[in-house]
Design a protein around this motif. Structure first.
Motif, short mmCIF file in Angstrom:
data_model
loop_
_atom_site.label_atom_id
_atom_site.label_comp_id
_atom_site.label_asym_id
_atom_site.label_seq_id
_atom_site.Cartn_x
_atom_site.Cartn_y
_atom_site.Cartn_z
N LEU A 24 0.57 9.35 -14.49
CA LEU A 24 0.80 8.32 -13.27
C LEU A 24 -0.33 8.05 -12.34
N MET A 25 -0.99 8.74 -12.14
CA MET A 25 -1.80 8.86 -10.95
C MET A 25 -3.37 7.85 -11.65
N THR A 26 -3.70 8.05 -12.56
CA THR A 26 -4.74 7.45 -14.09
C THR A 26 -4.53 5.35 -13.42
N PRO A 27 -3.22 5.00 -13.17
CA PRO A 27 -3.28 2.83 -13.34
C PRO A 27 -3.24 3.51 -11.69
N VAL A 28 -3.20 4.61 -10.96
CA VAL A 28 -2.64 4.19 -9.42
C VAL A 28 -4.49 4.05 -8.49
N TYR A 29 -4.81 5.22 -8.93
CA TYR A 29 -6.14 5.19 -8.63
C TYR A 29 -7.54 4.12 -9.05
N ALA A 30 -6.96 3.64 -10.02
CA ALA A 30 -7.76 2.23 -10.63
C ALA A 30 -7.28 0.87 -10.34
N VAL A 31 -6.40 1.02 -9.32
CA VAL A 31 -6.02 0.31 -8.74
C VAL A 31 -6.22 0.13 -7.72
N ILE A 42 1.96 9.99 -4.51
CA ILE A 42 2.36 11.03 -4.06
C ILE A 42 2.67 11.53 -5.33
N THR A 43 4.02 11.27 -5.64
CA THR A 43 5.22 11.36 -6.64
C THR A 43 4.03 12.27 -8.28
N GLY A 44 2.79 11.09 -8.29
CA GLY A 44 2.09 11.59 -9.79
C GLY A 44 1.47 13.28 -9.68
N THR A 45 1.13 13.20 -7.74
CA THR A 45 0.92 14.35 -7.83
C THR A 45 1.62 15.40 -7.90
N LEU A 46 2.60 15.22 -7.10
CA LEU A 46 4.03 16.39 -7.42
C LEU A 46 4.16 16.84 -8.89
N LEU A 47 4.25 15.72 -9.73
CA LEU A 47 4.00 16.23 -11.18
C LEU A 47 3.29 17.31 -12.22
N LEU A 48 2.25 16.20 -11.52
CA LEU A 48 0.57 17.35 -11.46
C LEU A 48 1.11 18.53 -11.70
N PHE A 49 1.08 18.81 -10.07
CA PHE A 49 0.67 20.13 -9.31
C PHE A 49 1.88 21.34 -10.18
N LYS A 79 0.88 -1.27 0.20
CA LYS A 79 -0.22 0.15 -0.19
C LYS A 79 0.56 1.32 -0.26
N ALA A 80 2.08 0.71 0.81
CA ALA A 80 2.68 2.20 0.76
C ALA A 80 3.43 2.84 -0.59
N ARG A 81 3.89 1.49 -0.84
CA ARG A 81 4.38 1.26 -2.47
C ARG A 81 3.16 2.90 -3.71
#
Length: 104
Positions: free
Chosen positions: A77-84, A47-54, A39-41
């Motif tokens: 990067l955030m799209t597959p993370v939210y899907a999983v 978090i990395t995807g959000t940093l890139l987005l912002f 879950k931490a991964r």
């Protein structure tokens, strides 16, 4: 396009909160439980995807349009993370009801 100064401060505040969230996320990677490490991964990828987005949005608005590709990479990067994460939540939500049906 002229961006108001307060808008930049909102982005910088959001980026600061994401940077502060990296600390506990990295700490959970060293935990003894394998499910918490997994879950931490996923949280670190989010978090990395959000940093890139912002960061891409802020740099694209303030510095030059050429930096807006960072926001597209963050969104990708955030799209597959939210899907999983969504499928995992749905699975855990459905499991107790399936067990209750077996008992009846």
């Amino acid at each position: 396009m002229d961006i108001p100064g307060w808008f930049v401060w909102i982005y910088l505040g959001a980026i600061l909160f994401q940077i502060l969230a990296l600390g506990p996320g990295v700490g959970r990677l060293r935990g003894p439980d394998a499910s918490l490490r997994a879950k931490a991964r996923w949280d670190l990828l989010e978090i990395t995807g959000t940093l890139l987005l912002f960061g891409g949005l802020l740099l694209g608005l303030e510095v030059a349009e050429a930096w807006s590709w960072l926001s597209v990479a963050g969104f990708a990067l955030m799209t597959p993370v939210y899907a999983v994460q969504g499928t995992r939540r749905l699975r855990t939500r459905r499991r107790p009801t399936a067990r209750a049906d077996r008992r009846a």
